[in-house]
Design a protein around this motif. Structure first.
Motif, PDB file in Angstrom:
ATOM      1  N   UNK A   1      18.861 -23.174 -64.277  1.00  0.00           N
ATOM      2  CA  UNK A   1      18.701 -24.455 -63.976  1.00  0.00           C
ATOM      3  C   UNK A   1      19.231 -24.858 -62.464  1.00  0.00           C
ATOM      4  N   UNK A   2      19.852 -23.741 -62.029  1.00  0.00           N
ATOM      5  CA  UNK A   2      20.333 -23.937 -60.673  1.00  0.00           C
ATOM      6  C   UNK A   2      19.322 -23.441 -59.675  1.00  0.00           C
ATOM      7  N   UNK A   3      18.447 -23.040 -59.867  1.00  0.00           N
ATOM      8  CA  UNK A   3      17.421 -22.130 -59.201  1.00  0.00           C
ATOM      9  C   UNK A   3      16.593 -23.261 -58.381  1.00  0.00           C
ATOM     10  N   UNK A   4      16.302 -24.228 -58.973  1.00  0.00           N
ATOM     11  CA  UNK A   4      15.443 -25.251 -57.822  1.00  0.00           C
ATOM     12  C   UNK A   4      16.600 -25.623 -56.890  1.00  0.00           C
ATOM     13  N   UNK A   5      17.850 -26.002 -57.010  1.00  0.00           N
ATOM     14  CA  UNK A   5      18.422 -26.505 -55.808  1.00  0.00           C
ATOM     15  C   UNK A   5      18.790 -25.499 -54.933  1.00  0.00           C
ATOM     16  N   UNK A   6      18.785 -24.208 -55.345  1.00  0.00           N
ATOM     17  CA  UNK A   6      19.076 -22.943 -54.699  1.00  0.00           C
ATOM     18  C   UNK A   6      18.027 -22.705 -53.639  1.00  0.00           C
ATOM     19  N   UNK A   7      16.897 -22.635 -54.483  1.00  0.00           N
ATOM     20  CA  UNK A   7      15.674 -22.312 -53.785  1.00  0.00           C
ATOM     21  C   UNK A   7      14.897 -23.197 -52.689  1.00  0.00           C
ATOM     22  N   UNK A   8      15.331 -24.489 -53.263  1.00  0.00           N
ATOM     23  CA  UNK A   8      14.871 -25.673 -52.259  1.00  0.00           C
ATOM     24  C   UNK A   8      15.899 -25.446 -50.922  1.00  0.00           C
ATOM     25  N   UNK A   9      17.074 -25.306 -51.010  1.00  0.00           N
ATOM     26  CA  UNK A   9      17.928 -24.988 -49.667  1.00  0.00           C
ATOM     27  C   UNK A   9      17.339 -23.746 -48.769  1.00  0.00           C
ATOM     28  N   UNK A  10      17.090 -22.554 -49.442  1.00  0.00           N
ATOM     29  CA  UNK A  10      16.598 -21.563 -48.774  1.00  0.00           C
ATOM     30  C   UNK A  10      15.175 -21.872 -48.019  1.00  0.00           C
ATOM     31  N   UNK A  11      14.281 -22.625 -48.611  1.00  0.00           N
ATOM     32  CA  UNK A  11      12.904 -23.123 -48.121  1.00  0.00           C
ATOM     33  C   UNK A  11      13.448 -24.193 -46.930  1.00  0.00           C
ATOM     34  N   UNK A  12      14.223 -24.849 -47.094  1.00  0.00           N
ATOM     35  CA  UNK A  12      14.503 -26.006 -46.124  1.00  0.00           C
ATOM     36  C   UNK A  12      15.134 -25.062 -44.782  1.00  0.00           C
ATOM     37  N   UNK A  13      15.971 -24.125 -45.061  1.00  0.00           N
ATOM     38  CA  UNK A  13      16.276 -23.210 -44.106  1.00  0.00           C
ATOM     39  C   UNK A  13      15.224 -22.226 -43.614  1.00  0.00           C
ATOM     40  N   UNK A  14      14.120 -22.084 -44.279  1.00  0.00           N
ATOM     41  CA  UNK A  14      13.309 -21.152 -43.907  1.00  0.00           C
ATOM     42  C   UNK A  14      13.422 -19.862 -43.862  1.00  0.00           C
ATOM     43  N   UNK A  15      14.397 -19.564 -45.130  1.00  0.00           N
ATOM     44  CA  UNK A  15      14.735 -18.160 -45.145  1.00  0.00           C
ATOM     45  C   UNK A  15      14.043 -17.494 -46.523  1.00  0.00           C
ATOM     46  N   UNK A  16      13.325 -16.392 -46.358  1.00  0.00           N
ATOM     47  CA  UNK A  16      12.577 -16.026 -47.427  1.00  0.00           C
ATOM     48  C   UNK A  16      13.424 -15.538 -48.505  1.00  0.00           C
ATOM     49  N   UNK A  17      13.360 -15.939 -49.732  1.00  0.00           N
ATOM     50  CA  UNK A  17      14.176 -15.683 -50.931  1.00  0.00           C
ATOM     51  C   UNK A  17      13.418 -14.965 -51.919  1.00  0.00           C
ATOM     52  N   UNK A  18      13.940 -13.943 -52.423  1.00  0.00           N
ATOM     53  CA  UNK A  18      13.396 -13.066 -53.658  1.00  0.00           C
ATOM     54  C   UNK A  18      14.404 -13.578 -54.971  1.00  0.00           C
ATOM     55  N   UNK A  19      13.512 -13.936 -55.838  1.00  0.00           N
ATOM     56  CA  UNK A  19      14.404 -14.319 -57.239  1.00  0.00           C
ATOM     57  C   UNK A  19      14.517 -12.876 -57.697  1.00  0.00           C
ATOM     58  N   UNK A  20      15.918 -12.803 -58.117  1.00  0.00           N
ATOM     59  CA  UNK A  20      16.303 -11.360 -58.972  1.00  0.00           C
ATOM     60  C   UNK A  20      16.674 -11.694 -60.230  1.00  0.00           C
ATOM     61  N   UNK A  21      16.097 -11.154 -61.280  1.00  0.00           N
ATOM     62  CA  UNK A  21      16.517 -11.359 -62.706  1.00  0.00           C
ATOM     63  C   UNK A  21      15.951 -12.315 -63.257  1.00  0.00           C
ATOM     64  N   UNK A  22      15.864 -13.645 -62.701  1.00  0.00           N
ATOM     65  CA  UNK A  22      15.458 -14.884 -63.218  1.00  0.00           C
ATOM     66  C   UNK A  22      14.124 -15.516 -62.262  1.00  0.00           C
ATOM     67  N   UNK A  23      13.011 -15.346 -62.753  1.00  0.00           N
ATOM     68  CA  UNK A  23      12.021 -15.611 -62.006  1.00  0.00           C
ATOM     69  C   UNK A  23      12.038 -17.011 -61.568  1.00  0.00           C
ATOM     70  N   UNK A  24      11.353 -17.420 -60.239  1.00  0.00           N
ATOM     71  CA  UNK A  24      11.572 -18.830 -59.886  1.00  0.00           C
ATOM     72  C   UNK A  24      10.007 -18.714 -59.262  1.00  0.00           C
ATOM     73  N   UNK A  25       9.336 -20.147 -59.767  1.00  0.00           N
ATOM     74  CA  UNK A  25       8.093 -20.412 -59.001  1.00  0.00           C
ATOM     75  C   UNK A  25       8.094 -20.197 -57.699  1.00  0.00           C
ATOM     76  N   UNK A  26       6.805 -19.589 -57.193  1.00  0.00           N
ATOM     77  CA  UNK A  26       6.987 -19.621 -55.641  1.00  0.00           C
ATOM     78  C   UNK A  26       7.491 -18.577 -55.033  1.00  0.00           C
ATOM     79  N   UNK A  27       8.571 -17.992 -55.837  1.00  0.00           N
ATOM     80  CA  UNK A  27       9.365 -16.866 -55.077  1.00  0.00           C
ATOM     81  C   UNK A  27       8.568 -15.452 -55.601  1.00  0.00           C
ATOM     82  N   UNK A  28       8.655 -14.475 -54.914  1.00  0.00           N
ATOM     83  CA  UNK A  28       8.478 -13.001 -55.496  1.00  0.00           C
ATOM     84  C   UNK A  28       9.764 -12.913 -56.387  1.00  0.00           C
ATOM     85  N   UNK A  29       9.247 -11.905 -57.389  1.00  0.00           N
ATOM     86  CA  UNK A  29      10.344 -11.573 -58.226  1.00  0.00           C
ATOM     87  C   UNK A  29      10.764 -10.181 -58.276  1.00  0.00           C
TER      88      UNK A  29
END
Lengths: 342, 409
Positions: free
Chosen positions: B185-213
């Motif tokens: 449930x926290x991943x949307x907030x976390x991943x949007x922060x990374x996107x805003x900062x333009x940092x490529x993020x890989x989701x580990x263990x729990x998938x998140x749409x739009x990120x490689x897993x």
């Protein structure tokens, strides 16, 4: 120490407490009988020796700590670090066994750790005048943290067969952990019922000030209950790890509430001064039978939680209705009015 | 009593000092409170099992020579053809699909060289058995490759710390972040922060749409693999469908879908139904809260309520739960007519497997000891602009008494 008339008004308080406790115990016994009758009709497997042994094995560890938590609550204190102490002492034993130290040394090490926990709790409560609820929440965190450090957070598979044999298997057809629990209940029951120390625990829990005026050393009683709590929690940790065949840093986690629930359901007042070992035994057995019954009929675990919660609320509500309210004593002492004891 | 107080205070101080002393021995290059940077003492050796092919040439782009090549589940041509491949797009600050990719994917850890890449790893915690091993593997891989990797602890089950960590990572501004936050449930907030900062993020263990897993373990495949193993044993013992009951030890706390460890239960259940023709009535899912003794008690109750059961095939969502189940089977005298498997190759399974236990037959090694090597290799690919599959799993291995590394016994 045994059978002599105490200095204080302890005996009369104990007699009054026992009368009230008898009523509660009778109620609990009837509840157990009622559930047993219903379950016998519902499940053909309930009323069987093997199933009762299952229940006994399942509640053995909770029972050990519930036994020692009874005088703790009667004295007006509470120890919420019991489960963490179980985890830490179990990890201690596991770590010593991995070092190929003899089994008695590992057990001794675990028990010493338990005593140390009791000592630290007593120092904080008696000398620093910290409410026992708060003090033991703090030491529970510390103990759990140290338990993680023992093996860098990893569990320990117990290599010593003789240690594992202490908790696994049966003797005379009865699961071994049950024997330890019975011994602990008998021992603590004897102390509470037949010794001056037991009378003093009731007196201190009932009114520390009155107990002090009667010449009872409140700090000594507090030291005693905390040291005993640490020791027997550690013993439960040893039984837990020997039964599981593995020591894990979060061993016993969450059991503290289950233990206190069993003691309170058994009629011990959170306010101190009242309770009985018989009641605690019945409280432990009742909760165990409920869990077992729901497992036998295949009801999901959430129903067990709901049952425990309802039972706990009903037990306390019964006390309230019978006029024995939470009067700002016991573990609430320091929280409501600052520390009273000197 | 004053003396006692002094001793107590002195003990506490000594513990604090000792703890600080331990911290000083870390090879941290930065002094930031939360993160632990693990750049590089060259003396740390790579794990023996992943020795580098010395002859491999250095790829272009600032990275140095290949240190090790790591097989992934999506590594053969067939799987790669079905997989979606993505590449980091700096302009849109997102991963975009691409058809321009090789036939298969192999994570290749390379020397950092003069690339100057900085990576961040945000593990679930630093206390869970698997994570302790995994975090150490990041340190080892960082040391071996010279990569600049900073660790930020999400302190599971904290619901605040992952958000704090996301802030810290953004401030740190790495080239790639490997985000292991298991609170979905926290991943949307976390991943949007990374996107805003333009940092490529890989989701580990729990998938998140739009990120490689990058999955620590492919739970579903693990469950299937364990079922196949145990079915082979059952058939070898002459068990038939009609005389087998399947016991699954899970926990209601897990989200019951393919993204959580519960997927292993789904996979196991599917295989025993498909391949061994076990009906739903003979598959029983029990509540095992992972306290071995409580798990044991719940299984014991079930066994009491099912006295006519002949043979039992058990599977626990992890080794702890399987051990509780096996203890109950043993105590009820059914050890010889039961077989069970676990997950994780933790101490609870290593002991029985090394002792050739007749009931606890198998576990799965997720190779957390190589997650660092995998993670840094994947991060290097992303930073280099190379395409990667949108899902990558290390090759998990089914381990039994014959195949377990005797050195761990």
């Amino acid at each position: 120490m045994i059978g002599k008339k105490p200095h204080s008004g302890g005996p009369s308080r104990r007699i009054r407490a026992n009368v009230g406790g008898s009523r509660r115990s009778l109620g609990l016994a009837l509840a157990i009988v009622a559930i047993s009758i219903v379950m016998t009709m519902v499940s053909p497997y309930f009323f069987a020796a093997g199933n009762f042994l299952n229940v006994a094995r399942a509640v053995a560890i909770t029972g050990i700590v519930a036994a020692v938590s009874t005088p703790m609550l009667i004295s007006g204190n509470v120890d919420l670090s019991v489960a963490a102490t179980m985890g830490l002492s179990g990890m201690t034993a596991g770590a010593l066994l991995v070092q190929e130290l003899p089994v008695p040394v590992a057990i001794l090490g675990a028990l010493v750790v338990g005593l140390l926990m009791g000592f630290v709790n007593a120092v904080i409560v008696v000398k620093f005048q910290v409410n026992s609820l708060i003090a033991t929440i703090g030491t529970a965190f510390i103990a759990r943290g140290v338990a993680f450090l023992v093996n860098s957070g990893r569990s320990i598979f117990i290599p010593a067969e003789s240690y594992v044999n202490l908790g696994q298997g049966s003797a005379l057809g009865i699961p071994k952990p049950v024997f330890y629990t019975v011994v602990v209940f008998v021992l603590i029951g004897f102390v509470m019922r037949y010794t001056k120390v037991g009378a003093h625990i009731y007196a201190v829990g009932s009114s520390p000030e009155a107990a002090r005026r009667a010449g009872i050393s409140v700090p000594k009683i507090t030291w005693g209950v905390f040291l005993a709590s640490g020791f027997f929690s550690a013993l439960a940790g040893v039984v837990l790890t020997s039964q599981a065949g593995s020591a894990f840093p979060y061993g016993g986690q969450g059991r503290e509430l289950e233990i206190i629930a069993a003691v309170i359901v058994g009629g011990t007042a959170l306010t101190g001064g009242r309770g009985s070992i018989t009641g605690t035994i019945l409280g432990v057995v009742l909760l165990g039978i409920i869990a077992n019954s729901l497992n036998l009929v295949g009801l999901p675990v959430p129903y067990q939680d709901i049952s425990r919660g309802l039972l706990l609320v009903a037990a306390v509500a019964t006390d309230q209705l019978s006029g024995r309210t939470l009067g700002g004593r016991g573990v609430f002492r320091g929280l409501r009015a600052g520390t009273e004891e000197s | 009593m004053l003396q006692v107080t002094r001793v107590f205070v002195a003990t506490v101080l000594a513990l604090v000092i000792a703890a600080c002393g331990d911290g000083d021995t870390e090879d941290a290059a930065e002094t930031t409170a939360a993160p632990t940077t693990t750049a590089a003492p060259a003396t740390t050796a790579a794990p023996e099992t992943t020795a580098a092919p010395e002859t491999t040439a250095a790829p272009a782009g600032g990275l140095g020579a290949v240190i090790m090549e790591l097989p992934t589940t999506i590594s053969n041509a067939e799987q790669a053809a079905e997989a979606t491949w993505v590449v980091w797009d700096e302009d849109s600050c997102s991963f975009v699909e691409t058809d321009d990719h090789p036939d298969f994917y192999q994570a290749v850890l390379r020397e950092a060289g003069d690339s100057g890449y900085r990576f961040a790893w945000t593990p679930e915690d630093n206390v869970f058995d698997t994570l302790i091993v995994a975090n150490e593997s990041f340190r080892v891989a960082a040391a071996a490759s010279g990569a600049d990797v900073t660790e930020f602890d999400n302190q599971y089950p904290s619901e605040e710390q992952p958000l704090v960590v996301a802030d810290l990572v953004v401030q740190h501004d790495p080239d790639v972040v490997l985000s292991m936050n298991v609170l979905a449930n926290l991943n949307p907030a976390i991943m949007s922060q990374y996107k805003e900062a333009c940092i490529p993020a890989v989701a580990h263990s729990v998938p998140h749409e739009g990120q490689p897993f990058f999955g620590g373990g492919e739970w579903y495949a693990v469950g299937r693999a364990q079922a196949e193993y145990l079915i082979a044993v059952a058939e070898g013992r002459g068990w038939t469908t009609g005389d087998v009951d399947v016991l699954l030890c899970s926990h209601s706390a897990f989200v019951q879908d393919r993204t959580s460890p519960y997927a292993s239960i789904i996979g196991f259940r599917e295989v025993v139904k498909e391949s061994f023709d076990v009906g739903d009535d003979n598959i029983h899912e029990l509540e095992c809260p992972s306290d071995i003794v409580t798990d044991q008690a719940n299984v014991a109750d079930w066994l009491t309520a099912h006295p006519d059961t002949q043979n039992i095939m058990g599977f626990g969502i992890n080794d702890l739960r399987t051990l509780g189940m096996v203890n109950a089977l043993r105590e009820s005298g059914r050890a010889e007519t039961s077989i069970a498997g676990g997950v994780g190759l933790s101490q609870e399974s290593v002991g029985p497997l090394c002792a050739n236990d007749p009931t606890f037959l198998t576990s799965v090694d997720f190779v957390p000891q190589l997650w660092g090597e995998y993670g840094i290799a994947i991060a290097q690919d992303i930073a280099e602009g190379n395409p990667i599959p949108s899902e990558i799993y290390p090759q998990a291995t089914v381990v039994d008494a014959e195949t377990i590394d005797q050195a761990t016994c």
